[in-house]
Design a protein around this motif. Structure first.
Motif, PDB file in Angstrom:
ATOM      1  N   PRO A  26       0.801  -1.229   0.000  1.00 18.66           N
ATOM      2  CA  PRO A  26       0.000   0.000   0.000  1.00 18.66           C
ATOM      3  C   PRO A  26       0.831   1.275   0.000  1.00 18.66           C
ATOM      4  O   PRO A  26       0.475   2.251  -0.667  1.00 18.66           O
ATOM      5  N   ALA A  27       1.945   1.301   0.746  1.00 17.99           N
ATOM      6  CA  ALA A  27       2.783   2.504   0.793  1.00 17.99           C
ATOM      7  C   ALA A  27       3.347   2.822  -0.583  1.00 17.99           C
ATOM      8  O   ALA A  27       3.390   3.986  -1.003  1.00 17.99           O
ATOM      9  N   LEU A  29       2.048   1.846  -3.508  1.00 14.32           N
ATOM     10  CA  LEU A  29       0.943   2.245  -4.387  1.00 14.32           C
ATOM     11  C   LEU A  29       0.528   3.684  -4.131  1.00 14.32           C
ATOM     12  O   LEU A  29       0.226   4.438  -5.073  1.00 14.32           O
ATOM     13  N   LEU A  30       0.494   4.097  -2.863  1.00 17.60           N
ATOM     14  CA  LEU A  30       0.140   5.474  -2.541  1.00 17.60           C
ATOM     15  C   LEU A  30       1.176   6.434  -3.100  1.00 17.60           C
ATOM     16  O   LEU A  30       0.828   7.498  -3.638  1.00 17.60           O
ATOM     17  N   ARG A  31       2.447   6.068  -2.999  1.00 11.93           N
ATOM     18  CA  ARG A  31       3.497   6.926  -3.534  1.00 11.93           C
ATOM     19  C   ARG A  31       3.337   7.114  -5.039  1.00 11.93           C
ATOM     20  O   ARG A  31       3.397   8.240  -5.546  1.00 11.93           O
ATOM     21  N   ALA A  33       0.623   6.674  -6.806  1.00 11.32           N
ATOM     22  CA  ALA A  33      -0.618   7.406  -7.080  1.00 11.32           C
ATOM     23  C   ALA A  33      -0.424   8.904  -6.887  1.00 11.32           C
ATOM     24  O   ALA A  33      -0.927   9.717  -7.685  1.00 11.32           O
ATOM     25  N   LEU A  34       0.310   9.308  -5.859  1.00 18.66           N
ATOM     26  CA  LEU A  34       0.535  10.732  -5.604  1.00 18.66           C
ATOM     27  C   LEU A  34       1.402  11.356  -6.699  1.00 18.66           C
ATOM     28  O   LEU A  34       1.142  12.479  -7.148  1.00 18.66           O
ATOM     29  N   LEU A 201      -0.976  14.603   1.935  1.00 18.32           N
ATOM     30  CA  LEU A 201      -0.623  13.218   1.624  1.00 18.32           C
ATOM     31  C   LEU A 201       0.809  13.131   1.112  1.00 18.32           C
ATOM     32  O   LEU A 201       1.552  12.206   1.458  1.00 18.32           O
ATOM     33  N   ALA A 205       3.535  10.759   2.808  1.00 16.87           N
ATOM     34  CA  ALA A 205       3.751   9.495   2.094  1.00 16.87           C
ATOM     35  C   ALA A 205       4.987   9.482   1.206  1.00 16.87           C
ATOM     36  O   ALA A 205       5.471   8.407   0.840  1.00 16.87           O
TER      37      ALA A 205
END
Length: 422
Positions: A26-27, A29-31, A33-34, A201, A205
């Motif tokens: 998840p970390a 994927l969030l990176r 995505a941002l 975010l 992140a």
């Protein structure tokens, strides 16, 4: 992916901490995505208000020169981005990627929503120029961070994903802008506030990338570390300036070409443009899956673009024009990540912000002059289709020149080229 892709050559070794590359789940994927969301903000700025320009024109009809000034509100951010990206790159290297990205993302919302309260057309245009300043910082930071966090095939993959997201978001933002604009010409400007949700975010992140660990760079390169690779980057930036004109031609001119063929139905024009945009995404996906170094691919990719332009220039009906556009956009979908990946491979960590800023300036500069060049070409040859034919011929000549140059270097020095070692 570890074990499946050989390490890149020394000039392309990633300048990041091991933990930054190894993050998954998840970390990670969030990176990603941002970074992709941040990369889409300049696209939002470029197309969001396009559907409400006629309403803006009516609102400011009494302002002298409004007919020329209102369209400027749409294009001035791209011009500001092209002019200021090199300076943003220098600041990126000096103050840090993450810090500048967060500040610019907040300012993007401030400047982007300013037209909600401004009643002066001049003030709105000035605010739009400041949006371009924020976009220059955001785009440079996001692209630089991709180069910092990833190396080898993963870098290629995410730079290609950046192209895909930008191409797909342009269509989405155009639809959103049109829907919001039905409630009034100011309404789409509220959407710029979305960046306020991204900033916190990003602060939590996105890790701060670190410079290369000792021993990453061979001793022979240490003395040259502080010398910026002007000569190497000049060539790729010049090619990027031309490539941006190739990339931007179909999105800008497709509706005019269809109109010249007698197609006036806006639904048909929109469908044709959407099909071409999908081909751009397909080209970016293809590039990421090929797992090839970008430099050897550039002649072939430009040749594909040239073939597409050739078909479009001789198309006597809409279906053939769309086929040519699809071929061209498959090529441009591969061209943009190939150029960007090639530039990244020439930059050390200390130079990556400045180098990315110069690359962005070249790309958005070519994008800005594209309509002007085609207009001049249309005047010279008598038709827009003819101008596309000339641009296609130029792309073919550039492709042939790149191919000949590579083979000439191989003949003089039979040792493998750096990218062949990757």
């Amino acid at each position: 992916m570890p074990g499946s892709v050989p390490p890149p050559p020394p000039a392309a070794v990633d300048a990041t901490t091991p933990s930054a590359v190894a993050v998954s789940g998840p970390a990670h994927l969030l990176r990603v995505a941002l970074l992709m969301a941040g990369s889409c903000l300049p696209i939002l700025g470029a197309v969001l208000i396009a559907p409400v320009l006629p309403k803006m024109q009516d609102h400011f009809a009494s302002v002298p020169g409004a007919k020329a000034l209102v369209p400027l509100a749409l294009t001035v951010p791209a011009l500001a981005l092209a002019l200021l990206a090199p300076f943003a790159g220098v600041i990126v290297d000096r103050v840090g990627r993450k810090r500048l990205l967060i500040v610019a993302t907040v300012l993007y919302a401030v400047f982007g929503t300013a037209p909600l309260w401004l009643d002066s057309l001049g003030g709105i245009i000035a605010g739009r120029a400041l949006v371009g300043v924020a976009e220059a910082a955001i785009m440079t930071c996001c692209t630089t961070l991709i180069g910092d966090y990833y190396s080898g095939h993963r870098r290629v993959k995410y730079l290609a994903l950046q192209t895909m997201c930008a191409s797909a978001s342009a269509t989405v933002f155009f639809v959103i802008g049109g829907a919001a604009g039905s409630a009034g010409w100011r309404m789409p400007f509220w959407i710029y506030a979305v960046s306020l949700a991204l900033a916190p975010l990003m602060a939590t992140a996105l890790p701060n990338p670190a410079a290369r660990a000792a021993g990453d760079v061979p001793p022979a390169e240490t003395e040259a570390r502080h010398s910026f690779p002007w000569r190497q980057l000049a060539g790729i930036c010049a090619l990027t300036f031309f490539g941006a004109m190739v990339f931007y031609t179909v999105p800008v001119e497709m509706s005019y070409l269809l109109d010249d063929l007698g197609v006036e139905n806006s639904g048909v024009i929109g469908l044709a443009t959407a099909i071409a945009s999908a081909a751009t995404v397909g080209g970016a996906v293809t590039f990421a899956r090929l797992k090839r170094s970008p430099d050897p691919m550039l002649p072939a990719v430009l040749a594909v673009c040239a073939v597409g332009f050739g078909v479009m220039s001789f198309a006597g009906n809409a279906p053939l024009l769309v086929i040519g556009a699809v071929v061209n956009c498959l090529g441009t979908g591969m061209l943009l990540p190939a150029l960007l990946t090639s530039a990244m491979s020439r930059l050390a960590f200390e130079d990556r912000g400045r180098g990315t800023g110069l690359w962005m300036a070249a790309f958005f500069g070519g994008e800005f002059v594209c309509p002007l060049v085609l207009l001049a070409g249309e005047s010279a040859v008598g038709s827009l289709a003819g101008a596309l034919g000339v641009l296609g011929l130029a792309a073919a000549l550039v492709a042939a020149g790149l191919w000949a140059a590579r083979h000439r270097v191989s003949a003089v020095d039979p040792r493998p080229l750096p990218e062949q070692l990757a």
